[in-house]
Enzyme design. Sequence first.
Site, PDB file in Angstrom:
ATOM      1  N   LEU A  56    -144.255 -30.664  13.737  1.00 15.26           N
ATOM      2  CA  LEU A  56    -143.439 -31.014  12.571  1.00 15.26           C
ATOM      3  C   LEU A  56    -143.357 -32.526  12.371  1.00 15.26           C
ATOM      4  O   LEU A  56    -143.040 -32.997  11.283  1.00 15.26           O
ATOM      5  CB  LEU A  56    -142.021 -30.437  12.716  1.00 15.26           C
ATOM      6  N   GLU A  63    -133.160 -27.365   6.611  1.00 16.38           N
ATOM      7  CA  GLU A  63    -133.208 -28.578   5.794  1.00 16.38           C
ATOM      8  C   GLU A  63    -133.865 -29.732   6.544  1.00 16.38           C
ATOM      9  O   GLU A  63    -134.623 -30.508   5.957  1.00 16.38           O
ATOM     10  CB  GLU A  63    -131.805 -28.970   5.338  1.00 16.38           C
ATOM     11  N   ASP A  65    -132.627 -34.400  -3.458  1.00 10.15           N
ATOM     12  CA  ASP A  65    -133.855 -34.754  -2.750  1.00 10.15           C
ATOM     13  C   ASP A  65    -134.903 -35.198  -3.759  1.00 10.15           C
ATOM     14  O   ASP A  65    -134.602 -35.402  -4.951  1.00 10.15           O
ATOM     15  CB  ASP A  65    -134.350 -33.572  -1.909  1.00 10.15           C
ATOM     16  N   TYR A  78    -128.006 -36.042   1.494  1.00 11.42           N
ATOM     17  CA  TYR A  78    -128.672 -34.836   1.024  1.00 11.42           C
ATOM     18  C   TYR A  78    -128.366 -33.647   1.941  1.00 11.42           C
ATOM     19  O   TYR A  78    -127.960 -32.580   1.466  1.00 11.42           O
ATOM     20  CB  TYR A  78    -130.194 -35.030   0.944  1.00 11.42           C
ATOM     21  N   CYS A 134    -135.722 -31.170 -22.383  1.00  7.82           N
ATOM     22  CA  CYS A 134    -136.406 -32.181 -21.564  1.00  7.82           C
ATOM     23  C   CYS A 134    -136.997 -33.274 -22.443  1.00  7.82           C
ATOM     24  O   CYS A 134    -137.932 -33.042 -23.213  1.00  7.82           O
ATOM     25  CB  CYS A 134    -137.506 -31.514 -20.737  1.00  7.82           C
ATOM     26  N   CYS A 193    -144.594 -26.888 -17.692  1.00  8.69           N
ATOM     27  CA  CYS A 193    -143.557 -26.988 -18.728  1.00  8.69           C
ATOM     28  C   CYS A 193    -143.383 -25.689 -19.505  1.00  8.69           C
ATOM     29  O   CYS A 193    -142.279 -25.357 -19.958  1.00  8.69           O
ATOM     30  CB  CYS A 193    -143.868 -28.132 -19.673  1.00  8.69           C
TER      31      CYS A 193
END
Length: 366
Positions: free
Chosen positions: A83, A40, A141, A123, A212, A203
């Site tokens: 990173l 994470e 997130d 989170y 939605c 979609c």
Amino acid sequence: MTEETSLEQIVMPLLSWYDGHARVLPWRENTAPYRVWVSEIMLQQTRVEAVKPFFERFMKALPDVSALAACPEDELLKLWEGLGYYNRVRNMQKAAQVIMTEYSGEFPADFEKLLALPGIGSYTAGAISSIAFGIPMPAVDGNVLRVISRVKASYEDVLKQSVKNAMEAEIRELIPKERAGDFNQALIEIGAIVCVPNGKAKCEECPLAFCCRAKAEGIVDELPKKKAKKGRRIEDRTVLILKDGDRVAIRKRPAKGLLAGLYELPNLDGNLSEQQVLEQVKEWGLSPLRILPLAGAKHIFSHVEWHMTGYAVSLEETDHMEDSGFLFIETKETESSYPIPAAFAAYAEYLDIALGEEKYRKGKEV
């Protein structure tokens, strides 16, 4: 979907979709809290495909909390090289040390205790709690903010902490206790591969299309709403490759500030001319023989953007080179022993070395 419709109707379709579409990822094969945590933190502002080799290498070198807690800083930063946001891995080590001293090396199965650890926000605490321990806490997130904003057709600014807090509270009421981790990962996953940003949402593939409101109202590409960020500060830098035969000069950056504690190629403020560079090299007590202009380069940080000019300077070997304050090393040592940030990657190429993710692209040993 009407204003009064509850988000509860997304739960079962979302989980059913996840069961058939979840990507196979190394950190999902084993959801031990340490592995979830490392993944994470790495995934913050880094693409999944880019993270995979970093994760495998990190886990091989530091397989558990005790190994991370005891790792020498240069080795730790080298493992993180490429990173970015190096304070994240420093905070990880601080958290690992707390876990060793306060929790006997075992992650606490408690959201609030996880949240209190250095570098762990709501989170990450929610992700570890739900995925590793099955605790029904949200993990909100950018992907989740985008999905829910579109499902609700909400124009609230998702960069506001109050909006995120409200969404966390809403999602907390939805999480099925028996599949807390799967639900959070499903929301994140659908945002990552279906309800993607920049108006490119798929979609027609989305299991939530039936409810939605953004899709129904034709406003998918307008959401989520984000207040415009301030522009980055531009800084001109002159980067130098100072070579003494097969050796190159590097130096360690200050312990605080941008790229703190990492090694770097010597660099100077401004866009300097060849003559200015030669004068500076002499001021360092070095003897330049030749200078070669290199191509310009750019590197973007979160709040600043470097526009770089480069020069390769060949030096005459003298007895007092180390007095310059630089460390002269064999170029290959930078790949194995000295963490150099990817900001200098364009100039590392002139030394036939690769930094960070470039190592994997070129198939080099790490």
